[in-house]
Design a protein around this motif. Structure first.
Motif: not given
Length: 758
Positions: A150, A450-453, A456-457, A463, A511, A513-514
């Motif tokens: 990260k 971070a949204a790409d952690c 989250f996916t 969220s 939310d 994210r980020d």
């Protein structure tokens, strides 16, 4: 450094046994399409495009070209086609890697590996042809994929001009990448090039934090004319004698420094500079005892033997990046000229290192007496940074917390989780004194979600999953207690930290994210006992100054004999599950939710996947359980190779309690979907219910050797509001010998996007 010559390129596509991997149709040239007008015909045999550095887009002349509306359509179509083509190539690359590294097919040295170019069409950069390279494609490792590095700062820049690179050579990092990289002048010697060193890069394009063969990072760069000759390995240039191999290695090192600056590796040290090579210590911070990494090598291809050093481009692939023992990265670079692969540079590494005598962490007593270089994106100075938290997880705790903790290096000791489970980034403020364990001490810490952690996916939630809420709050609290010195009175004893229970409440939906989560932790009390010390904490999480989560929790420090005396929640008795306690003649009908089958369908909605795929099936007794509202049971096998054992904790592997809670929540979520509560919702998502205090009690641990764990859930309430359904339950979790977790009022909520609050 060694110089090697590779064999000639294979003229035929790679074929593995009966499987042929190929790409049908004429090769797509995005630059040629860029240059074509809307009615221009593509030539049958296009000439290779001329490399060009990225430049700012120039406005078209008003009288030139087709009508603006048509041009806009052409640009839009072109962008879509370029993106589609790149996606197809990436899919082909994935298939090739899978075949090359498949079972029984080891990737031998000298094999052909498919190398794809960055998508640099918008920068005027030509596509890079595939060529013969030594393979560097590692099979996907389930233990490491959640732990993608990260970055300490993020920039919107994806391309750099020659002027930008010159600014980086002057140390103007924030001027190029933005204010998040500002260090207030504490690192004037962190520069792209040293005084007197020739700048070898002319432009950079397609900077990617998750690019490359290991998704650790990549970039594409143009090279200045390098001195060279048809005889590989030596040249006589205007500036004196040298070797082409040395110049290529230097160019790869400069490209590596660009990526290091882009990832913010320099931000966690003060009075630092780049040094060549990997760090000189092992991962635990001590002197290196194992084999040193291989020395850099430059391999010239058959096509590169006659290369004169002009017209070169470099594709950089980051192969390793870390903060321990000092921030560093290692790279591999492929060099192309005239559409041909001419060289490969391997094992080039750069390290950010402080000058001798410069402070790098807390002093005796935990005091931070100097600015250590880390500022947040908001411009606030941090006391301790990601660098120190990484050392607290798996490095030298003396670096992270002060010299008193240096003796724990390489030992089983209290630590933060590591990898993608380390959920504290920085210590921002302290009101505490080492050794004062009475209560009242406070810390303010931060975590960048971070949204790409990974979570989250991989979560079924809209969220952040509940386990991350729990972990980031509990880790911030344990950092405070450990910093105060709860174990320092017995420095020769190895203590393990275990959470014993607590209560937490979500205050509002947000939310994350980020978002930067601000963690406020307070020590309430400490109760020392032989072989054990218990500490109580309160905590609150906030975003943008507004709290969204609050709770209290108890931790225990246990030596090995104390851990061995655990008796679970039932005084050492093995109490059966509700279902197993029923007389065989009274057992109700049981049906199964096949979670694994649902997860195998990529279109299945609201399904936890990847590292959060904690259950494969759930047994259901409709109308069963203590409350007559429904009963769930699931058994999960425990594999010693499960990813979380490598993270929680270093040298002391145990399943995080938060993942046990997450498994219960997933069983409930699967039941909600199976029961048909998706009906009538157009854009549903799971959220953490607001205003429901979750209470948990842990009286045991799940180890790699336990084989399985079993959970049961007693549904006790199902409530509906417009666009929402909320399910509340009590639950327990067993290891094979005892019941060890108890949850009261664990809840899940399914809501339609935009539905009014509960």
């Amino acid at each position: 450094m060694t110089v090697e010559m590779t064999g000639p390129a294979l003229a035929t596509p790679f074929v593995a046994e009966d499987d042929e991997l190929s790409f049908y149709g004429e090769p797509f040239d995005s630059l040629r399409l860029t240059a074509m007008g809307p009615t221009a015909a593509a030539p049958s045999t296009p000439a290779p495009p001329t490399p060009a550095p990225p430049t700012a887009p120039q406005p078209a002349a008003a009288a030139a070209g087709p009508a603006p509306r048509i041009a806009d359509v052409v640009r839009e179509v072109r962008a879509v086609v370029v993106a589609a083509h790149e996606s197809a190539l990436n899919a082909q690359l994935a298939l090739t890697r899978l075949t090359l590294a498949g079972p029984g097919r080891p990737l031998a040295a000298g094999s052909q590996a498919l190398v794809l170019p960055p998508a640099a069409a918008a920068a005027g950069v030509p596509a890079v042809a595939a060529g013969p390279v030594a393979p560097d494609v590692a099979p996907t490792d389930p233990v490491t994929t959640e732990a993608a590095f990260k970055p300490l700062a993020r920039s919107g820049r994806r391309e750099l001009t020659d002027a930008d690179l010159a600014a980086l050579s002057r140390g103007e990092v924030a001027g190029v990448f933005g204010p998040a990289y500002d260090q207030e002048g504490v690192n004037p010697d962190v520069r792209l090039t040293d005084p007197g060193e020739a700048a070898l890069l002319t432009w950079v394009a397609d900077l990617r934090l998750r690019g490359g063969s290991r998704t650790a990072g990549s970039l594409h760069a143009g090279l200045r004319a390098l001195p060279g000759t048809a005889a590989p390995g030596s040249f006589a240039g205007a500036a004196g004698s040298g070797s082409l191999a040395d110049a290529l290695q230097a160019a790869a090192a400069q490209a590596a420094k660009v990526f290091a600056l882009y990832a913010g590796l320099h931000l966690c040290l003060a009075d630092a500079r780049f040094v060549a090579g990997p760090p000189a210590e092992d991962a635990d911070g001590g002197p290196r005892t194992g084999a040193r990494p291989p020395a850099p090598t430059v391999a010239l291809t058959a096509d590169g033997g006659g290369w004169d050093g002009t017209g070169g481009e470099l594709v950089l692939d980051v192969t390793a990046i870390d903060l321990i023992p000092r921030p560093w990265l290692a790279v591999r670079a492929l060099v192309h000229a005239g559409g041909r692969l001419v060289a490969e540079v391997r094992d080039v590494a750069v390290t950010v290192r402080e000058r001798p005598g410069a402070p790098v962490g807390a002093d005796h007593g935990g005091a931070v007496t100097a600015f250590l270089g880390r500022r947040t994106a908001a411009g606030e100075r941090a006391l301790l940074s990601e660098f120190h938290m990484a050392h607290c997880a798996r490095g030298d705790q003396g670096v992270g917390l002060g010299p008193e903790f240096a003796a724990y290096r390489g030992r089983r000791a209290t630590r933060l989780p590591g990898g993608g489970l380390r959920l504290v980034d920085r210590v921002m403020a302290m009101d505490s004194r080492r050794g004062d364990l009475r209560g009242g001490a406070t810390h303010v810490t931060e975590y960048d979600a971070a949204a790409d952690c990974w979570y989250f996916t991989e979560t079924a939630n809209a969220s952040m999953p509940n386990c991350v809420y729990m972990e980031t709050s509990l880790q911030a609290a344990l950092m405070l207690g450990y910093y105060l010195g709860a174990t320092l009175a017995e420095p020769a004893e190895d203590y393990s930290l275990r959470n014993l229970g607590g209560s937490a409440t979500v205050l509002r939906e947000v939310d994350l994210r980020d978002a930067t989560i601000r963690q406020h932790s307070t020590l309430l009390s400490t109760n020392p006992m032989p072989g054990t010390a218990l500490q109580d904490f309160s905590y609150e999480l906030a975003v943008d100054g507004e709290p969204f989560y609050t709770g209290e929790s108890m931790f225990g420090y246990f030596n090995a004999p104390a851990l061995a005396r655990q008796t679970g929640l039932d005084g050492g008795r093995l109490e059966p599950t509700w279902l197993d306690a029923l007389d065989e003649r009274e057992r109700p009908p049981i049906r199964m939710i096949d979670v694994a089958a649902r997860r195998a369908d990529p279109a299945a909605p609201l399904c936890a996947r990847g590292h959060l795929a904690l259950l494969d099936d759930v047994e259901v007794v409709d109308g069963g359980g203590r409350f007559g509202q429904g009963y769930l049971r699931a058994v999960r096998p425990i594999d010693p190779a499960d990813w979380f054992f490598a993270r929680h904790f270093y040298l002391d592997p145990v399943i995080p309690g938060s993942l046990g809670v997450e498994a219960v929540i997933q069983a409930m979520q699967e039941w909600v979907i199976d029961a048909g509560h998706l009906a009538g919702l157009t854009r549903p998502g799971f959220v953490l219910p607001v205003g429901v205090p979750l209470q948990w009690k842990y009286r045991g641990q799940l180890l790699p050797t336990d084989g399985t764990f079993t959970l049961e859930v007693h549904i006790k309430d199902v409530s509906h509001r417009p666009g929402r359904v909320r399910v509340t339950a009590d639950a327990s979790l067993w290891k094979p010998t005892m019941r060890i977790y108890e949850l009261i009022d664990v809840a899940v909520e399914l809501r339609d996007e935009g539905a009014p609050s509960w």
